[in-house]
Design a protein around this motif. Structure first.
Motif, PDB file in Angstrom:
ATOM      1  N   TRP A   1      59.242 105.029 -35.854  1.00 51.75           N
ATOM      2  CA  TRP A   1      58.923 103.611 -35.618  1.00 51.75           C
ATOM      3  C   TRP A   1      59.961 102.962 -34.711  1.00 51.75           C
ATOM      4  CZ3 TRP A   1      58.393 102.932 -41.572  1.00 51.75           C
ATOM      5  CH2 TRP A   1      57.172 103.480 -42.000  1.00 51.75           C
ATOM      6  N   VAL A   2      61.230 103.258 -34.951  1.00 49.96           N
ATOM      7  CA  VAL A   2      62.308 102.664 -34.156  1.00 49.96           C
ATOM      8  C   VAL A   2      62.302 103.218 -32.724  1.00 49.96           C
ATOM      9  CG1 VAL A   2      64.825 102.535 -33.930  1.00 49.96           C
ATOM     10  CG2 VAL A   2      63.738 102.016 -36.106  1.00 49.96           C
ATOM     11  N   ASN A   3      62.053 104.517 -32.576  1.00 53.12           N
ATOM     12  CA  ASN A   3      61.958 105.094 -31.226  1.00 53.12           C
ATOM     13  C   ASN A   3      60.823 104.469 -30.425  1.00 53.12           C
ATOM     14  OD1 ASN A   3      64.067 106.937 -30.878  1.00 53.12           O
ATOM     15  ND2 ASN A   3      63.017 108.499 -32.079  1.00 53.12           N
ATOM     16  N   ASN A   4      59.677 104.275 -31.063  1.00 54.43           N
ATOM     17  CA  ASN A   4      58.546 103.642 -30.381  1.00 54.43           C
ATOM     18  C   ASN A   4      58.881 102.212 -29.969  1.00 54.43           C
ATOM     19  OD1 ASN A   4      56.929 105.917 -30.591  1.00 54.43           O
ATOM     20  ND2 ASN A   4      55.954 105.237 -32.490  1.00 54.43           N
TER      21      ASN A   4
ATOM     22  N   SER B   1      70.987  96.788 -29.420  1.00 55.07           N
ATOM     23  CA  SER B   1      71.032  97.846 -30.433  1.00 55.07           C
ATOM     24  C   SER B   1      70.066  97.490 -31.553  1.00 55.07           C
ATOM     25  CB  SER B   1      72.445  98.033 -30.980  1.00 55.07           C
ATOM     26  OG  SER B   1      72.879  96.860 -31.623  1.00 55.07           O
ATOM     27  N   ILE B   2      69.435  98.513 -32.094  1.00 58.24           N
ATOM     28  CA  ILE B   2      68.494  98.348 -33.203  1.00 58.24           C
ATOM     29  C   ILE B   2      69.172  98.920 -34.437  1.00 58.24           C
ATOM     30  CG2 ILE B   2      66.210  98.894 -34.100  1.00 58.24           C
ATOM     31  CD1 ILE B   2      65.309  99.314 -31.172  1.00 58.24           C
ATOM     32  N   ASN B   3      69.439  98.058 -35.412  1.00 54.78           N
ATOM     33  CA  ASN B   3      70.218  98.448 -36.594  1.00 54.78           C
ATOM     34  C   ASN B   3      69.369  98.371 -37.864  1.00 54.78           C
ATOM     35  OD1 ASN B   3      72.949  98.524 -35.224  1.00 54.78           O
ATOM     36  ND2 ASN B   3      72.258  96.457 -34.752  1.00 54.78           N
ATOM     37  N   TYR B   4      69.458  99.401 -38.665  1.00 58.10           N
ATOM     38  CA  TYR B   4      68.789  99.443 -39.969  1.00 58.10           C
ATOM     39  C   TYR B   4      69.439  98.425 -40.901  1.00 58.10           C
ATOM     40  CZ  TYR B   4      67.601 101.232 -44.604  1.00 58.10           C
ATOM     41  OH  TYR B   4      67.172 101.345 -45.899  1.00 58.10           O
ATOM     42  N   VAL B   5      68.624  97.651 -41.611  1.00 62.87           N
ATOM     43  CA  VAL B   5      69.138  96.712 -42.609  1.00 62.87           C
ATOM     44  C   VAL B   5      68.804  97.204 -44.014  1.00 62.87           C
ATOM     45  CG1 VAL B   5      69.040  94.342 -43.486  1.00 62.87           C
ATOM     46  CG2 VAL B   5      69.009  94.759 -41.015  1.00 62.87           C
ATOM     47  N   LYS B   6      67.516  97.338 -44.310  1.00 64.42           N
ATOM     48  CA  LYS B   6      67.115  97.860 -45.624  1.00 64.42           C
ATOM     49  C   LYS B   6      65.648  98.255 -45.568  1.00 64.42           C
ATOM     50  CE  LYS B   6      66.013  93.469 -47.872  1.00 64.42           C
ATOM     51  NZ  LYS B   6      66.260  92.625 -49.034  1.00 64.42           N
ATOM     52  N   SER B   7      65.224  98.971 -46.603  1.00 66.38           N
ATOM     53  CA  SER B   7      63.832  99.406 -46.657  1.00 66.38           C
ATOM     54  C   SER B   7      63.402  99.581 -48.108  1.00 66.38           C
ATOM     55  CB  SER B   7      63.651 100.712 -45.880  1.00 66.38           C
ATOM     56  OG  SER B   7      64.436 101.727 -46.452  1.00 66.38           O
TER      57      SER B   7
ATOM     58  N   PRO C   1      68.876 111.700 -40.606  1.00 66.21           N
ATOM     59  CA  PRO C   1      69.867 110.636 -40.412  1.00 66.21           C
ATOM     60  C   PRO C   1      69.225 109.382 -39.805  1.00 66.21           C
ATOM     61  CG  PRO C   1      70.714 112.729 -39.631  1.00 66.21           C
ATOM     62  CD  PRO C   1      69.258 112.939 -39.955  1.00 66.21           C
ATOM     63  N   ILE C   2      69.684 108.223 -40.241  1.00 68.42           N
ATOM     64  CA  ILE C   2      69.156 106.950 -39.745  1.00 68.42           C
ATOM     65  C   ILE C   2      69.542 106.772 -38.283  1.00 68.42           C
ATOM     66  CG2 ILE C   2      69.308 104.435 -39.955  1.00 68.42           C
ATOM     67  CD1 ILE C   2      69.712 104.849 -42.968  1.00 68.42           C
ATOM     68  N   LEU C   3      68.544 106.536 -37.451  1.00 67.63           N
ATOM     69  CA  LEU C   3      68.743 106.347 -36.019  1.00 67.63           C
ATOM     70  C   LEU C   3      69.157 104.909 -35.729  1.00 67.63           C
ATOM     71  CD1 LEU C   3      68.345 107.712 -33.214  1.00 67.63           C
ATOM     72  CD2 LEU C   3      66.048 106.783 -33.247  1.00 67.63           C
ATOM     73  N   THR C   4      70.167 104.740 -34.875  1.00 70.22           N
ATOM     74  CA  THR C   4      70.610 103.413 -34.449  1.00 70.22           C
ATOM     75  C   THR C   4      70.686 103.399 -32.924  1.00 70.22           C
ATOM     76  OG1 THR C   4      71.908 103.190 -36.466  1.00 70.22           O
ATOM     77  CG2 THR C   4      72.407 101.646 -34.703  1.00 70.22           C
TER      78      THR C   4
ATOM     79  N   TYR D   1      60.738 106.345 -40.224  1.00 71.78           N
ATOM     80  CA  TYR D   1      61.565 105.232 -39.757  1.00 71.78           C
ATOM     81  C   TYR D   1      62.037 105.489 -38.332  1.00 71.78           C
ATOM     82  CZ  TYR D   1      65.609 102.343 -38.881  1.00 71.78           C
ATOM     83  OH  TYR D   1      66.511 101.488 -38.283  1.00 71.78           O
ATOM     84  N   ASN D   2      62.570 106.672 -38.077  1.00 72.12           N
ATOM     85  CA  ASN D   2      63.062 106.976 -36.736  1.00 72.12           C
ATOM     86  C   ASN D   2      61.933 106.947 -35.700  1.00 72.12           C
ATOM     87  OD1 ASN D   2      65.687 107.166 -37.589  1.00 72.12           O
ATOM     88  ND2 ASN D   2      65.702 109.384 -37.694  1.00 72.12           N
TER      89      ASN D   2
END
Length: 129
Positions: A111-114, A88-94, A25-28, A108-109
């Motif tokens: 990279w966002v966690n780091n 908040s860090i929100n996914y846009v597209k990839s 699941p995409i992390l936000t 992805y998760n």
């Protein structure tokens, strides 16, 4: 012979399930800032964390920063909405991250966690100055 056949089928099932585990699941992340920081210091912390993690960060408007990360053949775009109290860090597209149905490649998760962890570290460092 029967044992070898059962072992082969079990191994095939494990391998196929391991392939499915790559999409998560995409992390936000939605983080509350516990230190006393101004809006400009939150912006600075986000930009610095992105720079150190090789994200291309662009301020869109006050309280909004877009991020772009290119990693080999993959790229991802995020949007960070922030105030002096939270962000908040929100996914846009990839591209090339097998995104779909609210799921994405597990990198992805990571990279966002780091990025989130580095932002929090920068905020704590800036609050002590």
């Amino acid at each position: 012979m029967k044992i070898s056949y059962k072992l082969l089928i079990s191994l095939a099932c494990i391998v196929s399930l391991a392939g499915c585990a790559r999409n998560v699941p995409i992390l936000t992340p939605q983080t509350t800032i516990v230190t006393q920081n101004s809006l400009s210091s939150v912006k600075k912390a986000i930009l610095e964390a992105g720079k150190n993690r090789k994200w291309v960060m662009t301020e869109v408007s006050p309280g909004v920063i877009n991020g772009l990360l290119k990693n080999r053949k993959h790229d991802v775009q995020i949007r960070i909405n922030y105030t002096a109290k939270n962000y908040s860090i929100n996914y846009v597209k990839s591209h090339e991250l097998r995104e779909g149905d609210g799921k994405i490649h597990r990198n992805y998760n990571r990279w966002v966690n780091n990025l989130d962890r580095d932002i929090q570290l920068n905020l704590s460092l800036l609050a002590n100055k």
